[in-house]
Write a protein that holds these residues in place. Structure first.
Motif, PDB file in Angstrom:
ATOM      1  N   CYS A 179      28.016  48.555  45.423  1.00  0.00           N
ATOM      2  CA  CYS A 179      28.019  47.490  44.417  1.00  0.00           C
ATOM      3  C   CYS A 179      27.712  46.171  45.124  1.00  0.00           C
ATOM      4  O   CYS A 179      28.527  45.689  45.917  1.00  0.00           O
ATOM      5  N   HIS A 182      30.440  43.491  45.069  1.00  0.00           N
ATOM      6  CA  HIS A 182      31.758  44.063  45.336  1.00  0.00           C
ATOM      7  C   HIS A 182      32.876  43.051  45.566  1.00  0.00           C
ATOM      8  O   HIS A 182      33.937  43.167  44.939  1.00  0.00           O
ATOM      9  N   THR A 185      33.893  41.735  42.296  1.00  0.00           N
ATOM     10  CA  THR A 185      34.427  42.737  41.378  1.00  0.00           C
ATOM     11  C   THR A 185      35.942  42.810  41.499  1.00  0.00           C
ATOM     12  O   THR A 185      36.647  43.012  40.499  1.00  0.00           O
ATOM     13  N   ASP A 186      36.463  42.641  42.697  1.00  0.00           N
ATOM     14  CA  ASP A 186      37.911  42.676  42.890  1.00  0.00           C
ATOM     15  C   ASP A 186      38.592  41.520  42.171  1.00  0.00           C
ATOM     16  O   ASP A 186      39.744  41.641  41.735  1.00  0.00           O
ATOM     17  N   PRO A 189      37.067  42.295  37.616  1.00  0.00           N
ATOM     18  CA  PRO A 189      36.317  43.549  37.479  1.00  0.00           C
ATOM     19  C   PRO A 189      35.612  43.719  36.134  1.00  0.00           C
ATOM     20  O   PRO A 189      34.459  44.131  36.088  1.00  0.00           O
ATOM     21  N   VAL A 192      32.559  41.188  35.958  1.00  0.00           N
ATOM     22  CA  VAL A 192      31.472  41.483  36.890  1.00  0.00           C
ATOM     23  C   VAL A 192      30.791  42.798  36.533  1.00  0.00           C
ATOM     24  O   VAL A 192      29.561  42.912  36.593  1.00  0.00           O
ATOM     25  N   CYS A 193      31.560  43.793  36.130  1.00  0.00           N
ATOM     26  CA  CYS A 193      30.953  45.066  35.732  1.00  0.00           C
ATOM     27  C   CYS A 193      30.099  44.895  34.481  1.00  0.00           C
ATOM     28  O   CYS A 193      29.041  45.524  34.350  1.00  0.00           O
ATOM     29  N   ASN A 196      26.925  43.278  35.648  1.00  0.00           N
ATOM     30  CA  ASN A 196      26.160  44.267  36.399  1.00  0.00           C
ATOM     31  C   ASN A 196      25.489  45.263  35.456  1.00  0.00           C
ATOM     32  O   ASN A 196      24.305  45.593  35.606  1.00  0.00           O
ATOM     33  N   CYS A 224      29.115  51.577  42.698  1.00  0.00           N
ATOM     34  CA  CYS A 224      28.811  50.793  41.506  1.00  0.00           C
ATOM     35  C   CYS A 224      29.357  51.484  40.260  1.00  0.00           C
ATOM     36  O   CYS A 224      29.469  52.707  40.199  1.00  0.00           O
ATOM     37  N   CYS A 225      29.668  50.692  39.239  1.00  0.00           N
ATOM     38  CA  CYS A 225      30.274  51.202  38.017  1.00  0.00           C
ATOM     39  C   CYS A 225      29.245  51.720  37.015  1.00  0.00           C
ATOM     40  O   CYS A 225      29.615  52.155  35.920  1.00  0.00           O
TER      41      CYS A 225
END
Length: 232
Positions: A179, A182, A185-186, A189, A192-193, A196, A224-225
């Motif tokens: 990702c 990344h 994302t933390d 989440p 950002v997902c 993305n 990646c999600c």
């Protein structure tokens, strides 16, 4: 004078051509590799491969452990195996603070929830950016009508440019091992997902890969999600 900056040391380690090829091989394998496998991949001896692998461990780019007993095909001492770490290496001279700006923007978006707010605007912009990039590739390559297999192949090539490290776990799917967002994302989440996913869906739309769909799927390995698969 030897630098104590981990990023500088990592870049210096990868300045050696053989070492850089070994590192690329280990990252591309998506499984732990032995010294013999690394040496065979780049055409050098096991001993020289071990030297380069241990240098990469020392800089934090790889980690090493004993091979699992279940994976060992022979009796005796278990061999060492190597796999990538989550270390990211970036050097800017002079220093830049892109991550700081990104976190400020994330906080600004999260501060205005609700219909039609900043979150929706962010995903809309991400999708539009993906469409632009996909359309540029389509204009450059002129691939014609894309069936599922050709679309997966083209999507893998395009997403690799942006650091997603695509892999094909099955013939009909594409997962993204890395990702690129990344660290952020933390922090946020869901946001950002969503950005993305919108970006990747925009790429598919721009390249006219109508045979594929991008689905938000929880990653099993920290990747990646988003998963790409044929549209049903």
């Amino acid at each position: 004078m030897v630098s104590t900056d981990p990023a500088v040391r990592a870049v210096a380690a990868l300045d050696d051509e053989q070492r850089a090829r070994i590192y690329a091989f280990v990252r591309a394998e998506h499984r732990p590799v032995t010294r013999e496998q690394a040496g065979a991949a780049v055409g050098i001896s096991r001993k020289l491969a071990a030297f380069h692998l241990d240098k990469l461990v020392a800089t934090g780019l790889l980690r090493v452990r004993d091979q699992d007993a279940a994976d060992q095909p022979r009796v005796g001492r278990r061999p060492k195996v190597y796999e990538p770490t989550d270390v990211e290496v970036r050097i800017n001279i002079p220093a830049r603070q892109h991550d700081l700006l990104a976190t400020i923007l994330l906080d600004a978006v999260l501060a205005e929830p609700g219909p039609g707010g900043s979150v929706e605007a962010a995903t809309r912009v991400a999708h539009r950016r993906g469409v632009e990039l996909g359309a540029a590739v389509r204009a450059e390559r002129r691939p014609g009508r894309l069936g599922a297999e050709r679309a997966l192949h083209l999507a893998a090539q395009l997403l690799a440019r942006y650091g997603y490290e695509p892999v094909r776990p099955t013939p009909s799917s594409l997962r993204l091992r890395n990702c690129p967002f990344h660290p952020l994302t933390d922090r946020a989440p869901e946001l950002v997902c969503a950005i993305n996913h919108a970006f990747i869906a925009g790429i598919l739309a721009g390249v006219e890969a109508d045979s594929l769909t991008a689905t938000l799927t929880p990653p099993a390995d920290g990747g990646c999600c988003v998963e790409l698969s044929p549209r049903r």
